[in-house]
Design a protein around this motif. Sequence first.
Motif, PDB file in Angstrom:
ATOM      1  N   LYS A 109     -33.002  -7.850  -5.125  1.00 56.77           N
ATOM      2  CA  LYS A 109     -34.322  -7.681  -5.457  1.00 56.77           C
ATOM      3  C   LYS A 109     -35.178  -8.513  -4.735  1.00 56.77           C
ATOM      4  CE  LYS A 109     -37.185  -6.054  -9.146  1.00 56.77           C
ATOM      5  NZ  LYS A 109     -37.471  -5.797 -10.640  1.00 56.77           N
ATOM      6  N   ASP A 148     -36.275  -3.926  -0.916  1.00 58.56           N
ATOM      7  CA  ASP A 148     -37.234  -3.828   0.384  1.00 58.56           C
ATOM      8  C   ASP A 148     -36.319  -4.737   1.699  1.00 58.56           C
ATOM      9  OD1 ASP A 148     -39.361  -4.793   2.025  1.00 58.56           O
ATOM     10  OD2 ASP A 148     -40.292  -6.170   0.594  1.00 58.56           O
ATOM     11  N   TRP A 149     -36.375  -3.987   2.818  1.00 59.55           N
ATOM     12  CA  TRP A 149     -35.674  -4.452   3.820  1.00 59.55           C
ATOM     13  C   TRP A 149     -36.370  -5.674   4.355  1.00 59.55           C
ATOM     14  CZ3 TRP A 149     -35.697   1.304   5.603  1.00 59.55           C
ATOM     15  CH2 TRP A 149     -34.850   2.146   4.976  1.00 59.55           C
TER      16      TRP A 149
END
Length: 217
Positions: A109, A148-149
Amino acid sequence: MPASAKICGLSTAATLDAAIAGGASHVGFVFFAASPRNVDFDRAAGLAARMPAQVRRVGVFVDPDDALLDAAVAAGRLDALQLHKTPPARVAAIRSRHARETWAAVAIKTRADLDRTADYVGAADRILYDAKTPPGAALPGGMGLRFDWALLDGFRHPLPWALSGGLDPANVAEAIARTGAALVDVSSGVERSPGIKDADRIAAFLAAVTGTASKRG
């Protein structure tokens, strides 16, 4: 190098055949009773018997004990073990006991979660980056969530790795292009409902991965 794909949580011959026909490099069999994708040993054995040698069989576990691992490895003829919620020391012990490729799934995360992957150096062969599920969730993955890449930007991966979490036929090409993932892993993104895989969605996902590979070439 072209990207490859693992179709996880397979439980029927038809969807396994779709994964193989579409060019999946890996398939995953889940051995976790709380999961709608859980397979018993007899089913795992039957599915494994259908598979060509070039497609690798991955067993998916959540902090398993030795008895479960021993039975699953034998039934599923497993080539690799994917371990969720399993501390590094235990991962290392499982890897030593079974002498198979061992993946440590790490829930992501924040960037601090990524930093934890260094703890698995010497214990695992591969890190599976997955999205962190909400507190109290019954499952450690397979819930259609993505992280979130951008967190992977500039990150020095301590081990070979694979990308999971919220992937589907519509976004997997973007995911590969954005992160440089060499291996992507999908479960809920190719389902009609939890635990029910869809052969057409599997084919579409693998076609998207193959299309990305051809663009790289």
